[in-house]
Enzyme design. Structure first.
Site, PDB file in Angstrom:
ATOM      1  N   GLU A 140       0.830  -1.214   0.000  1.00 19.43           N
ATOM      2  CA  GLU A 140       0.000   0.000   0.000  1.00 19.43           C
ATOM      3  C   GLU A 140       0.861   1.260   0.000  1.00 19.43           C
ATOM      4  O   GLU A 140       0.525   2.245  -0.669  1.00 19.43           O
ATOM      5  CB  GLU A 140      -0.958  -0.003   1.197  1.00 19.43           C
TER       6      GLU A 140
ATOM      7  N   HIS B 162       1.880   2.190  -3.423  1.00 20.99           N
ATOM      8  CA  HIS B 162       0.931   3.089  -4.101  1.00 20.99           C
ATOM      9  C   HIS B 162       1.086   4.520  -3.590  1.00 20.99           C
ATOM     10  O   HIS B 162       1.075   5.468  -4.377  1.00 20.99           O
ATOM     11  CB  HIS B 162      -0.521   2.646  -3.844  1.00 20.99           C
TER      12      HIS B 162
HETATM   13 ZN   LIG Z   1      -2.570  -2.495  -4.615  1.00 19.41          ZN
END
Ligand SMILES: [Zn+2]
Ligand SMILES: *[C@@H]1O[C@H](CO)[C@@H](O)[C@H](O)[C@H]1NC(C)=O
Length: 281
Positions: free
Chosen positions: A196, A199
């Site tokens: 995460e 990202h």
């Molecule tokens: Zn992802």
């Protein structure tokens, strides 16, 4: 244009391999949205070689949301959080980014714990109440994802380019039991947060766009037709370019299978951080 909410990572082969995962991720970030985002990035890109620094430290504000003060209720321990930050530092070591825990907050709120999820007004309420710091600072919220709609979710994140439009929305929401030592089998070594945060620093999934260029907009991650699941060594779903990058943190493999960001991903995330989060690296 570019969505202000980020990508979601789902748990379990039934959702990972089926239409649900494709819909959930694909609808939040279509190829057309990526084209628009990449156009903006290329036009505004801060070239990182103008800085003398080759490393930067990101402050982490960790927000524990729990149903009660039990382990099953999401009340993760300080040592788990410390170990999670250690995992981030190990996984991002090759990129020049490191992470330091700046503060931990604890909120007992069973409604937030159970019902917070992507695209829900409740997650906005939570973030508005708790977010700390600015564009360069990482806010992480651990919750339960126990509503029917979000059951099976491991986490979701916003992108650097979304910050200026939705600063309070910025950050990562993750499943509490995916922290190191958590109870989610195959996903409890801390790689959900690594993925995460990937990202959050500007990386797409390695399977973005399938076999079609520009894929994830990184040159040294071989194209991949769909998310990998488990640890399928030798999987090769696109002609040319080499085997699928199943060991990459931006795929959907088991935590134990994930080992790397590539030099191309490191270069991209540094430029994304410089351009959109004003982190000079
Ligand atoms: Zn992802
Ligand atoms: C940590 O967060 C709490 C709650 O927002 C705040 O009262 C406290 O001042 C913060 N501590 C630091 C060191 O930032």
């Amino acid at each position: 244009m570019f969505p202000s909410f980020g990508l979601v990572l789902l748990l379990g082969s039934t959702v990972l391999g089926g239409a649900a995962a494709t819909r959930t991720c694909g609808s939040t970030l279509t190829d057309a949205e990526i084209v628009a985002a990449e156009k903006h990035f290329q036009a505004n890109k801060v070239t990182t070689d103008q800085f003398s620094v080759t490393a930067a430290t990101v402050k982490v504000y960790f927000h524990v949301i729990s149903k009660d003060t039990t382990a099953a209720g999401g009340y993760v321990t300080d040592s788990q959080i410390k170990e999670q930050v250690n995992v981030l530092n190990k996984d991002f070591a090759s990129t020049g980014l490191s992470y330091v825990l700046a503060n931990t907050t604890r909120t007992v709120n069973s409604n937030w714990f159970i019902n917070v999820g992507p695209s829900k007004s409740l997650q906005t309420t939570m973030k508005n109440a708790l977010r700390q710091g600015g564009a360069a600072d990482l806010n992480v919220y651990s919750v339960g994802f126990q509503s029917t709609a979000d059951n099976g979710l491991l986490g979701y994140a916003t992108f650097p380019s979304s910050y200026s439009r939705s600063p309070k929305d910025d950050g990562v929401v993750m499943l509490f039991s995916s922290l190191p030592g958590g109870s989610t089998t195959n996903y409890n070594l801390g790689r959900t947060l690594t993925h995460e945060v990937g990202h959050w620093v500007g990386l797409y999934h390695t399977f973005q766009g399938g076999c079609t260029a520009p894929g994830d907009s990184v040159d040294d991650t071989p194209a991949e037709a769909s998310p990998a699941s488990g640890c399928p060594v030798g999987r090769d779903t696109c002609a040319g370019g080499g085997p699928d990058p199943i060991h990459n943190f931006m795929d959907y493999s088991y935590d134990s299978c994930m080992t790397e960001f590539t030099p191309g991903q490191a270069a991209r995330l540094r430029a994304q951080m410089s351009t959109y989060r004003k982190v000079n690296i």
